[in-house]
Each structure stands twice: as structure tokens, then as C-alpha cells.
Enzyme design. Structure first.
Site, PDB file in Angstrom:
ATOM      1  N   GLN A  82       7.760   2.401  -6.068  1.00  0.00           N
ATOM      2  CA  GLN A  82       8.855   3.190  -5.487  1.00  0.00           C
ATOM      3  C   GLN A  82      10.092   3.105  -6.373  1.00  0.00           C
ATOM      4  O   GLN A  82      10.813   4.085  -6.566  1.00  0.00           O
ATOM      5  CB  GLN A  82       9.197   2.711  -4.068  1.00  0.00           C
ATOM      6  CG  GLN A  82       8.038   2.655  -3.086  1.00  0.00           C
ATOM      7  CD  GLN A  82       7.274   3.958  -2.955  1.00  0.00           C
ATOM      8  OE1 GLN A  82       7.806   5.037  -3.180  1.00  0.00           O
ATOM      9  NE2 GLN A  82       5.994   3.862  -2.635  1.00  0.00           N
ATOM     10  N   TYR A 117       0.804  -1.239   0.000  1.00  0.00           N
ATOM     11  CA  TYR A 117       0.000   0.000   0.000  1.00  0.00           C
ATOM     12  C   TYR A 117       0.832   1.284   0.000  1.00  0.00           C
ATOM     13  O   TYR A 117       2.021   1.256   0.227  1.00  0.00           O
ATOM     14  CB  TYR A 117      -1.066  -0.005   1.085  1.00  0.00           C
ATOM     15  CG  TYR A 117      -0.644  -0.029   2.541  1.00  0.00           C
ATOM     16  CD1 TYR A 117       0.659   0.142   2.957  1.00  0.00           C
ATOM     17  CD2 TYR A 117      -1.624  -0.212   3.519  1.00  0.00           C
ATOM     18  CE1 TYR A 117       0.985   0.125   4.291  1.00  0.00           C
ATOM     19  CE2 TYR A 117      -1.298  -0.220   4.859  1.00  0.00           C
ATOM     20  CZ  TYR A 117      -0.002  -0.056   5.235  1.00  0.00           C
ATOM     21  OH  TYR A 117       0.315  -0.066   6.549  1.00  0.00           O
ATOM     22  N   GLU A 118       0.131   2.366  -0.299  1.00  0.00           N
ATOM     23  CA  GLU A 118       0.760   3.683  -0.472  1.00  0.00           C
ATOM     24  C   GLU A 118       1.950   3.610  -1.420  1.00  0.00           C
ATOM     25  O   GLU A 118       3.021   4.152  -1.164  1.00  0.00           O
ATOM     26  CB  GLU A 118       1.128   4.298   0.890  1.00  0.00           C
ATOM     27  CG  GLU A 118      -0.128   4.600   1.691  1.00  0.00           C
ATOM     28  CD  GLU A 118       0.082   5.614   2.813  1.00  0.00           C
ATOM     29  OE1 GLU A 118       0.985   6.447   2.687  1.00  0.00           O
ATOM     30  OE2 GLU A 118      -0.691   5.553   3.784  1.00  0.00           O
ATOM     31  N   GLY A 119       1.746   2.927  -2.540  1.00  0.00           N
ATOM     32  CA  GLY A 119       2.797   2.779  -3.543  1.00  0.00           C
ATOM     33  C   GLY A 119       3.569   1.505  -3.307  1.00  0.00           C
ATOM     34  O   GLY A 119       4.315   1.390  -2.342  1.00  0.00           O
TER      35      GLY A 119
END
Lengths: 247, 325, 405
Positions: free
Chosen positions: C392, C385-387
């Protein structure tokens, strides 16, 4: 009413205790200093009393006797909610010297009562509270397990042999407290942490004082013999009665 | 010169700790060629004191004014101070418990006498005076030197043991002059719990941890404690969770005890817990996990389910006690 | 003479160096240490008690969140003038690590609230929005959620299907958002939605939506592999009316808003992963010192000792990445790449370290009582999650290609 809580800055309970090469001093490198656990309970309860507006407590002051190294511990007390901290700048040699320094400060101040943890987790002298009371000719109440207010009068509860007593004291009392005085130590909130530096931390020069005992050197306790693993309850009873001769 | 022993008066009786203290004083007396004298405060019959004569005590000062029945630290301090001056005592011994901790520091100030609490063993030398005490909550021992004219000591309970020495014991009344009876302290209420044995005095302590699984299961420990005439204790998580009252918590931040036998039942043996009980003469560990660190510090260990072992043990002790009556 | 010059020169040089790189300081401040200790005390004393049960039954930690908000953790990065604690990001890393050592579900709830919702409104919101929405969030009276992911748009945030149509005085929101942390517990949503499809990502807006608005319905609590006590839901919007003044920034700012906000979010998640790893590591060390095989504690077997050595070093490396990103943010410098590196490395490291921690525990590691299996399940989500870790790497590699780093 102002309350004074006497604070000792001690190694964290999980610290590995080691000494200088000649065993004459505690080696404090890498040690994390914390508020002595009993003192922390004392402070927690003092702040609870102050936060409860039905009580006459207006200010909680903390005091320690020690070098600048103890200041983070004092600021932690301020973060938890003490209003003011006092540090008397001397590394005390024993409990008597600590108590003498405290007494010199207290005799010029007025406090409703003074709270000391029953002992400190470093030198374990368990004496400061009693000595302080004697130096100031105050009443000392030991084994105090709780404190509450009846209007403006503090009521103390202490443990006595096989029971508990409630009592009140006319004049300033020195309370010597232990586990149960507060349930769990208060965790400082962030506002408290951020305002700790803006609260007063008074530095006082030590008055002349002496010590009565001298810590010469230290060593580790001897290793215990290996455990004997037993198979049954009967075997244990046998061992305790025949081998250890304790039953 | 004399060695003065403070005899704790528990409602007209004395505890084994006073016999131990007298034994300890006797050993010091032999080394320094002095006499062992006791001081007891509050009403007590001579018959309750006579056993001290079997442990090396030759004289007792009895300050049995009923006004002194209630312990007021300040007043007790002054009574003992006068006894010190009367007997010219060089060494004054207190039990290392709440009473000792309450009075000895005050006396230390009055007499300007060095006070060493939590003493382990006899002095290693008398000139200069050297003795060992517990420090860093049992993680170290400190060697202490004291150069004051009089010296106050409190040896850790059960650390020395009993040593019989039949001595002719004289008991005499002692009337201290207390200038100002303590009026600042008022007792408002007293709740007596006679059934429970004070944890700090108990010779045998049965202690439980999370391994007991629930508050109800502490009943099993209570039964065992009753059989052994012992006290009940617990570990910190148990007190924090409210399974047991906070005053039963033993450990570094709770009560520090040194019974003759400490039963650690379902207690894993965190370093903070061990610090509070490491002075015990004999540590018995009962734990389901054979790798629990408590076994590293125990004298005897049994691996298994506490809920099964404790009742068995209770039965075995009952049997043993009735066989040996 | 030479000596004098040298003194003068080194003083000058020192000043210059100080300007270029203010300081290389590994010393935490007293306040930072106190916050770390406060988080540790709360986690080790309170969170530990019921963490296994909350994980097993997927119970949202209502009471813990209330207590932690009283301590100031829910709005710890928000300025005091908006009722926050005004802490720096370094403190945030330290606190997130300590809380996540025991319970990373708490970690994610706090991370979303602080680094996405509060930060987004504080940094980019209007004064009215701050007064109305930020203050209660910072006080911890309510929590927030960040609604970006969609069934068809996770990592690819440009392809938003949710629409916020400009109706003159309000937006009309329609669509579905997925995997929303705090989906049910939150009161304040920040919703990313497409207003003008023709403008592509420049037609996207971020709007603040009251969770209790008419037309919002929630899917069931997702039955997740890990972080089971954070409440994750899908959220459906059907003709939800949102006042125009709830838009954050200018029209079309939404995509940039989301990307900027997520940069900070990575620090929170990286610190959470750090906590998961160090929590598992600490348990593994404790176990390795107690457990005996072949007559000795298993820490004395090199096979185990070297595992622990690798874990300790990797955790320390990850901690520096997290702290560096936090420090850059505190200094007001660009931290997007640093936070991408921190998140990718720490999340992947946490997965490895927790797996090894289970291995060191052997059979005990596979049962819930010993905590490490939960930490291993939790670690997996930090890679997603969150990328995701892959996203990344795209962020980092693009920066390399562009010559930014």
C-alpha cells in the site's frame, strides 16, 4: 385479516438517561431511538403470522403517536416487514392521551386484532392497551404469550396464575403482550430496508384529547449502599435472617 | 370518601401483596382521614380474608358470584367501578402486577381517573396530589401530579412492606349489576402448573445466568428455589439459548420483578438485566468474577463457583428453616 | 445594495462550492443506520455465541453465512437487477465494521464475495456472465473466491506462473494458487492466469472457473494464526478446461482487472480491520470500567485512560479514511489511493489497538474467553492480505512521486 401493532419509540436500552437542567423533561440529545422492545416482539410475531400463508393475515399496520422524531422508528418497522405505517402527530402527555389518539384512528378502521407491548421503556405506564380496549369497548387480553390460527380463528394463549390458558375472542381484541410472544426480534433484511421508504407512511392530525396525569419532574434513584462481601453460605443465611430480616 | 383496595383472589386465597396494599392504603387513610375498603371478586371464604383486618382494612365488598371466578378484564372493571361509586372511593389501589396492569387502565378510562402505576412510596402531598413513580425502567423516578376527582395507584410490589394495624373488619356481600355478561371471550383450554410459583408474585426469586455453564446445572437453582418456596428466573442469554423458557427471563426486555430477595447466580449484571430487578428489596449476587458489575448493585455478595456455593447455600437454608420451625 | 450583492454572491459561491465538492456531510442516512444496526444485531446476538469455538476448531460458519445471505449481506453491493441489495459502499463499511467487531472471519468471507468476486463480474463481466454467475453469488446461494496469489507471486502479481493456454474453443488451466480465502466453500472462482507470457502482464487473463471442474484439487485447510474459521486453501489446477466465454473482458485484460478489483477490495479489508480494532477497543473500555486495581477502576489510572484515548482517536481517524474511500467510490471518483491509505493505516492501527487491548486486559487478555487475543491474531492478517501494508505504501508513494496526490 389486518393486524395493527402499536409502536412506541423509546431510547435504546443502553442509553444514559438524563434530564433538562430544571429536571422537568427528558433530555433526548444524543439519544438513539429504537422500537420499544415488547412492541418489536409484537411486530415480529405479526409479520411471522403474515408470512405464513396458511393464515388469513393480509396486512400488518403499525401506528405510533408522536412527533416527526418517531418516523425513523416507523420506517424501521416498515423495513422489518410492516406494510403500512401511521403516525398521529402529537407528543402525548400520558398514556391516556396516547390511547385516545389510537382509539380515534382505530374506530374508523377494521382490524382482526390489535397488539400492544405490555409497557414502554420510557414512561413505564403500562396502560395504553387496557385504556384503548376500554375506549373502544373491545376485549383486552393481557399477559398474552403466544398467538396462532385455527383456520381463520386466532387462538391466544395467556399466562394466568400458575398456568396458561388458551382462548378465542369474538370481535376485535386488544392483546397486551410480553416476552415470549416472539422468540427474538426480527432483523430487517436489506431488501426490506431499501423498500421501507416506498411503503405508505400516513400522517394524521391529532384529534383533541386530554391527559389525566402530569409528569412534573424527574430525578435519579438514590445510590444503593455498598455491597457487603461475604465469605460463606452460613454467613449469608445469617445476614438475610438477622440483618435484612427477610427469611 | 374511602380508599378502595383491589384484593386479588387466587383460587380462593389471597397473596401477601394484598396485605401490603392494605398496609399502604392504611397509611394513606390516616393522612386523609378515610376508611380502607377492599373489593374481592369471585368465590372466596371469609376466613381467607380475615387477615386483612390486621393490616388496616375495615370493610370488604365481596362479589363472590361464581360467574365471576374467571377473570374477564372488562367485567372486573365494571364490578370495581360499581364498588367505587358505592363507597365513593377517592383513591383506588391495585397491585402492580399483570392483573393490576390489565384492569386499572380500563377503570381509569371509565372513571376518567388519573392512573399512576409503578408507584414508589406514599404520596408526597394530597392537595395537590403528588406521588413518585418509577420511569425509564428504573433509571429514573418521576414526580407525578394528578388533579382528577378520583385517583388510581399501583405501588410496586414489596416496595412498601407490611404494617400491622388491627382493625375490626366487616365483610359484606356485594352484588354488582353487570348489564352484559362478557360473551365475546371463550376459554378453550387451561394448562395448570400448580407446582411452579408465579415469578411475578414470588417473594424470593432464584435466578441464573451463563455462569451456570449448562442447562442441567439449573437443577441446583431449582432445589434452592424449592427450599425457599421461591420462583426460578434467568438472564436473557440463558433464555435466548433455550436453557430456560422465555417466560423466566427477567430484565429490561423480559419480566420486571421486585421480590424481597433476588438471588443473581452467575449473572454478570448487564445494565438491561439490572433494570428488570432493581426494585428488589435485597439483591444477593453469587459470581466467580469479583469484578462482575452485579456486585455494584447487590446488597450481599459471595465470590466463588456457583456450582459449589448453591448446594452449600441450599443446605444452610434447610438447616436454618428446620431450626426455626 | 452591498447587502444584496453579498447575498447574490454567496448564493453563487455556494452553488460553485457545491459543484466542486458536493457536500461535507457526516450524517448517515436512515438506511445506512438500519444496515449498521442489522449487522450489529446479528453479530452481537448470533455470531458472538460460537465465535470462540469456531476459531479454536477452525470451523467454517456455514449457517451464519446462510443467515447473512438471507439478510442480504453477501451481495450487498450488487445492483438489485442482478439480485443484489444495491447498497452503497458507505453502508458496506458500516456493516463490515459491525460484523468484524465480533467475527472477522465472517468479515473476510463477505468482503471477498462482495468486493472482489461480485464487484469484478458486475463491473467488468459480460451480460451472460452476470446472469449466470453474478446472480447466484448476489443472492448468497453460492460464494466466490478470487485466485491471484501464488507460491511465488503474492505482492508481485505480474509474475503469474499459472497458465491459461488458449486452445481455440477453451482455455486449459494449469498451476497452483495459494492462500485462497473461501477456497473450499466457494463455487465460483475468478482465476488470474498467464495466457501469453511474451506479452508480460498484458498477456494475463481473468477467467471464471467452476470450482467443481475436473482437474481442480485442494490443499488442506491452512492452519492459520488468525481468521481461523475462514477456509483458506491452496488450489491446484491440472489441465482444467474452461470455456472461452468465461474470460472477463478482452484478451489480456486480466492484470488490469485484478488491480482495479483489488482497489475496491482494500475498502472491504480496511473496514474489516476497523471492526477488529473497534471490537477490541469496546471490550477494553468495558473491562477498564469494571476491573479494579489499587482501589479504583483501572480506567481511572492515567496509564490506561491515555491508552484508551489514543485508541479511540486512531479508530476514529481510520473510520474517516474508510468512509472517505467508500464515498469516493460511491461518487464514481477515483478511489485507488484513498483505499490504499485506508487499508494501510487501518490495518496497522488495528494491530496496535488490539495489542493495547490485550495489554489493558492483562492476564485475562491472554486467554481466549475474553476475545481480545483472537482479535489481535486476526488483526495481523489485515496487514498482509489483499496487498501488504508495504505494498500500500508503494501505491501511495508512487502516486506522490507522480504528482497524482
Amino acid at each position: 385479516m389486518r393486524l395493527l401493532v402499536c409502536i412506541s419509540s423509546v431510547p435504546d436500552t443502553t442509553s444514559k438517561i438524563k434530564f433538562t437542567d430544571d429536571s422537568s423533561r427528558f433530555d433526548d440529545s444524543g439519544i438513539q431511538w429504537v422500537i420499544n422492545p415488547w412492541d418489536e416482539l409484537a411486530l415480529t410475531r405479526a409479520i411471522e403470522l403474515k408470512e405464513d400463508n396458511t393464515n388469513p393475515v393480509t396486512e400488518v399496520v403499525v401506528i405510533t403517536i408522536g412527533t416527526f422524531q418517531t418516523e425513523p422508528t416507523l420506517r424501521k418497522c416498515l423495513a422489518i416487514g410492516a406494510d403500512k405505517a401511521v403516525r398521529i402527530d402529537i407528543e402525548p402527555l400520558d398514556a391516556y392521551q396516547t390511547a385516545s389518539q389510537l382509539a380515534a384512528y382505530i374506530k374508523n378502521e377494521e382490524f382482526g386484532f390489535i397488539i400492544c407491548g405490555i409497557e414502554s421503556g420510557d414512561y413505564n405506564e403500562a396502560s395504553v392497551g387496557g385504556m384503548l380496549a376500554e375506549l373502544l369497548d373491545f376485549v383486552s387480553v393481557s399477559s398474552v404469550s403466544s398467538v396462532r390460527f385455527n383456520k381463520d380463528q386466532p387462538i391466544f394463549q395467556r399466562d394466568v396464575a400458575n398456568g396458561k390458558e388458551e382462548l378465542s375472542v369474538n370481535g376485535t381484541a386488544v392483546l397486551i403482550v410480553q416476552k415470549g410472544f416472539a422468540s427474538v426480534p426480527k432483523i430487517p433484511n436489506m431488501r426490506g430496508i431499501m423498500t421501507a421508504r416506498s411503503k405508505p407512511l400516513e400522517l394524521i392530525k391529532a384529534s383533541s384529547s386530554k391527559s389525566l396525569i402530569k409528569f412534573v419532574n424527574y430525578h435519579s434513584p438514590k445510590e444503593k449502599e455498598a455491597v457487603q462481601m461475604l465469605e460463606s453460605s452460613d454467613e449469608l443465611v445469617e445476614k438475610l435472617s438477622k440483618e435484612a430480616k427477610l427469611i | 370518601m374511602a380508599i378502595l383496595v383491589y384484593i386479588r383472589n387466587v383460587a380462593g386465597t389471597i397473596k401477601k401483596q394484598s396485605l401490603e396494599l392494605s398496609s399502604y392504603a392504611h397509611a394513606m387513610a390516616e393522612a386523609t382521614n378515610q376508611e380502607v375498603i377492599g373489593i374481592v371478586i369471585g368465590e372466596i371464604d371469609d376466613s381467607a380474608l380475615s387477615e386483612l383486618g390486621n393490616y388496616g382494612m375495615s370493610q370488604i365488598l365481596k362479589a363472590d358470584n361464581p360467574n365471576f371466578n374467571m377473570r374477564v378484564n372488562r367485567v372486573y372493571t365494571r364490578i370495581i367501578e360499581q364498588a367505587v361509586l358505592k363507597t365513593n372511593a377517592q383513591y383506588i389501589l391495585f397491585p402492580d402486577n399483570n392483573q393490576g396492569k390489565a384492569i386499572a387502565p380500563r377503570l381509569s378510562v371509565r372513571l376518567q381517573a388519573g392512573f399512576v402505576p409503578q408507584v414508589l412510596g406514599l404520596p408526597s402531598s394530597y392537595e395537590p396530589f403528588h406521588i413518585e413513580k418509577r420511569a425509564f425502567t428504573g433509571k429514573a423516578l418521576a414526580n407525578i401530579e394528578v388533579n382528577t376527582e378520583r385517583i388510581i395507584l399501583s405501588p410496586i410490589l414489596n416496595s412498601y412492606g407490611l404494617n400491622e394495624n388491627k382493625t375490626e373488619l366487616k365483610i359484606e356481600n356485594f352484588e354488582p349489576e353487570i348489564d352484559e355478561p362478557e360473551s365475546r371471550l371463550t376459554i378453550l383450554d387451561k394448562k395448570v402448573n400448580t407446582e411452579r410459583i408465579n415469578l411475578l408474585d414470588a417473594d424470593i426469586v432464584v435466578s441464573g445466568g451463563r455462569g451456570l455453564k449448562s442447562a442441567e446445572n439449573f437443577k441446583l437453582l431449582e432445589e434452592l428455589a424449592t427450599t425457599l418456596d421461591g420462583a426460578l428466573a434467568c438472564s436473557r442469554p440463558v433464555a435466548d439459548d433455550g436453557w430456560r423458557p422465555a417466560d423466566e427471563h427477567v430484565g429490561q426486555t423480559g419480566k420486571i420483578i421486585s421480590p424481597n430477595i433476588y438471588f443473581a447466580v452467575g449473572i454478570s449484571g448487564a445494565i438491561q438485566h439490572v433494570a428488570g430487578v432493581s426494585g428488589s428489596k435485597c439483591l444477593v449476587a453469587i459470581n466467580a468474577d469479583p469484578e462482575a458489575p452485579i456486585f455494584d448493585v447487590a446488597d450481599y455478595g459471595i465470590v466463588g463457583d456457583a456450582l459449589k456455593i448453591v448446594p452449600e447455600l441450599n443446605e444452610a437454608f434447610k438447616q436454618h428453616l428446620s431450626d426455626n420451625q | 445594495m452591498i447587502k444584496q450583492w453579498f447575498v447574490w454572491y454567496s448564493k453563487k459561491q455556494q452553488d460553485k462550492d457545491t459543484l466542486k465538492s458536493p457536500n461535507m456531510n457526516f450524517q448517515f442516512t436512515e438506511e445506512q443506520l438500519m444496515i449498521q444496526q442489522a449487522a450489529r444485531d446479528y453479530a452481537q446476538r448470533e455470531l458472538i455465541k460460537d465465535v470462540i469455538e469456531r476459531d479454536e476448531k477452525a470451523i467454517y460458519p456455514t449457517e451464519h453465512i446462510r443467515n447473512l445471505s438471507e439478510l442480504g449481506f453477501l451481495g450487498m453491493l450488487v445492483a438489485p437487477e442482478y439480485d443484489g441489495s444495491g447498497m452503497d459502499t458507505i453502508s458496506y463499511v458500516l456493516a463490515m465494521e459491525e460484523l468484524s467487531k465480533v467475527d472477522s472471519s465472517i468479515g473476510v468471507i463477505i468482503s471477498v464475495n462482495n468486493s472482489l468476486v461480485c464487484y469484478g463480474i458486475e463491473k467488468y463481466g459480460s451480460e451472460e456472465q452476470k446472469q449466470k454467475f453474478l446472480k447466484p453469488l448476489a443472492r448468497g446461494e453460492v460464494t466466490g473466491a478470487f485466485l491471484l496469489s501464488e507460491p511465488g507471486a503474492g505482492s508481485d502479481a505480474t509474475s503469474q506462473q499459472t497458465t491459461a493456454i488458449d486452445m481455440g474453443d477453451h482455455y486449459l488451466v494449469n498451476g497452483v494458487k495459494n492462500w485462497i480465502t473461501n477456497g473450499n466453500s466457494a463455487s465460483t472462482y475468478i482465476v488470474i492466469a498467464q495466457t501469453d507470457r511474451e506479452k508480460g502482464h498484458r498477456g494475463i487473463n481473468a477467467i471464471i472457473v467452476d470450482r467443481h471442474s475436473e482437474g481442480i484439487s485442494l490443499g488442506p485447510h491452512e492452519n492459520k494464526m488468525g481468521m481461523r474459521s475462514s477456509d483458506t486453501h491452496s488450489v491446484q489446477f491440472t489441465d482444467v478446461k474452461v470455456p472461452k466465454e468465461n474470460r472477463i473482458g478482452e484478451d489480456g485484460f486480466g492484470f488490469k482487472f485484478a488491480m482495479k478489483t483489488l482497489e475496491g477490495g482494500r475498502i472491504g479489508i480496511a473496514s474489516q480491520a476497523l471492526g477488529i480494532a473497534s471490537g477490541a477497543y469496546e471490550l477494553a473500555v468495558k473491562y477498564a470500567k469494571e476491573r479494579k486495581t489499587f482501589g479504583t477502576e483501572i480506567i481511572n489510572h492515567q496509564a490506561i485512560a491515555f491508552k484508551l484515548s489514543d485508541m479511540a482517536t486512531q479508530i476514529e481517524a481510520a473510520r474517516f479514511l474508510c468512509l472517505k474511500a467508500a464515498w469516493l467510490k460511491d461518487q464514481g471518483q477515483a478511489y485507488g489511493i484513498a483505499s490504499a491509505m485506508a487499508k494501510q493505516y487501518t490495518a496497522d492501527m488495528a494491530m496496535q489497538v488490539t495489542t493495547e487491548a490485550v495489554q489493558i486486559h492483562g492476564g485475562y487478555g491472554y486467554v481466549k474467553e475474553y476475545h481480545v487475543e483472537r482479535l489481535m491474531r486476526d488483526a495481523k492478517l489485515t496487514q498482509i492480505y489483499e496487498g501488504t501494508s508495504e505494498i500500500q505504501k508503494i501505491v501511495i508513494s508512487r502516486a506522490i512521486a507522480n504528482g497524482d496526490i
